[in-house]
Design an enzyme around this catalytic site. Structure first.
Site, PDB file in Angstrom:
ATOM      1  N   TYR A 294     -42.193 -67.505 -43.433  1.00  0.00           N
ATOM      2  CA  TYR A 294     -40.889 -66.902 -43.749  1.00  0.00           C
ATOM      3  C   TYR A 294     -39.724 -67.899 -43.609  1.00  0.00           C
ATOM      4  CZ  TYR A 294     -43.350 -62.408 -42.906  1.00  0.00           C
ATOM      5  OH  TYR A 294     -44.222 -61.355 -42.919  1.00  0.00           O
TER       6      TYR A 294
ATOM      7  N   HIS B 178     -52.148 -64.713 -40.647  1.00  0.00           N
ATOM      8  CA  HIS B 178     -51.352 -64.108 -41.719  1.00  0.00           C
ATOM      9  C   HIS B 178     -52.227 -63.505 -42.827  1.00  0.00           C
ATOM     10  CE1 HIS B 178     -47.033 -64.399 -43.447  1.00  0.00           C
ATOM     11  NE2 HIS B 178     -47.655 -63.372 -43.972  1.00  0.00           N
TER      12      HIS B 178
END
Ligand code: A2P
Length: 282
Positions: free
Chosen positions: A48, A106
């Site tokens: 991110y 992730h």
């Protein structure tokens, strides 16, 4: 704020704040507002690219570190034993913290063609277990893991994942994964609990929200909670942030929960851990 107790004994707020994109576009203000609104669980990831501003916003809030729960994730390109250890250290450095509350894988596969993915995943997990033993992480989890990915960790690992964070919203529930996690005591977290706003205009949702006197966003979030799922909504406007934490005044009836469970596929992101991305809504 309601708290949930996870299978590792940690108690966490039942609603967290998703930082994907929201924080990058608007910078620190979004995070400062989220803290002021009352969010205490923040979900980030190295992918991110907002760990630095998240760490700064939390530090500058003046609240002690222990008030917050911070989860980050190891990205696809950072998997493997040594890589994961180095990736965790980089995340901690960017956040300016000496421990993470949660560290998640992730995606289970670094590469869809990789025939060695199960080995890479188990090595990633082993590095995370060692980091937990070293005191750098309080809890371990995964993201986007379907039952067959979870099996790899259950077979090779010694610590059970506390969390599996998946796409979950009316119109895309991944019920098989939710049920598998719940049978194992793994807390399901919902990314895009409102289908990144794609489901907010849906006729059934709008009609039902009106009946309960709430917004469609609140209906989606309450649905997640009634399914024992912990939502991680994102919002940029403070009034929406607050609205998304205010779910106490209503209960969705069992019949309406069933109707939401049986909605046709709506608002799917197109992301799948074993398949190439397909265009959203297909
Ligand atoms: P915004 O960022 O402009 O506040 P998800 O969490 O499912 O990915 O959805 C995020 C999207 O939903 C964002 O576009 C966000 O808009 C929007 N959103 C968040 N909370 C609300 C709300 N209470 N009402 C309407 N839209 C919302």
């Amino acid at each position: 704020m309601e708290y949930l107790t996870l299978n590792n004994g940690l108690s966490v707020p039942a609603i967290g704040f998703g930082t994907y994109k929201a924080a990058v576009e608007e910078g620190e203000t979004v995070l400062q507002n989220a803290i002021r609104t009352g969010y205490r669980y923040f979900d980030t990831a190295s992918f991110y690219e907002n760990e630095e501003i998240l760490g700064k916003a939390l530090r500058e809030s003046g609240l002690p570190r222990q008030e917050f729960f911070v989860a980050s994730k190891v990205w696809k390109t950072e998997m493997g034993y040594e890589n994961t250890k180095a990736a965790l250290d980089r995340s901690l450095k960017r956040l300016g913290m000496d421990y993470l509350d949660f560290y998640l894988v992730h995606w289970p596969k670094a590469d869809l063609e990789d025939t060695q993915w199960a080995f890479r995943l188990s090595e990633t997990w082993r590095a995370m277990e060692d980091a937990q033993k070293a005191g750098k992480i309080r809890g371990l989890g995964v993201s986007n893991c379907l039952p067959h990915h979870l099996e790899v960790i259950l077979e090779s690992g010694t610590i059970m994942p506390a969390i599996d964070q998946i796409e979950f919203h009316p119109g895309y529930l991944q019920l098989e994964t939710v049920e598998k996690c719940q049978s194992l005591g793994i807390q399901v977290q919902a990314w895009s609990p409102m289908g990144r706003a794609r489901v907010l205009q849906d006729a059934l949702l709008c009609e039902m929200a009106e009946k309960y006197g709430v917004s469609t966003a609140q209906l989606c979030l309450k649905f997640a909670r009634q399914m024992q799922v912990m939502p991680l909504p994102k919002a940029t406007a403070p009034e929406r942030m607050l609205q998304n934490l205010s779910l106490d005044g209503f209960t969705i009836s069992a019949e309406d929960v069933e109707a939401l469970k049986n909605m046709p596929r709506t608002g799917w992101s197109g992301e799948h851990p074993d398949r190439e991305r397909v265009p959203a809504n297909s």
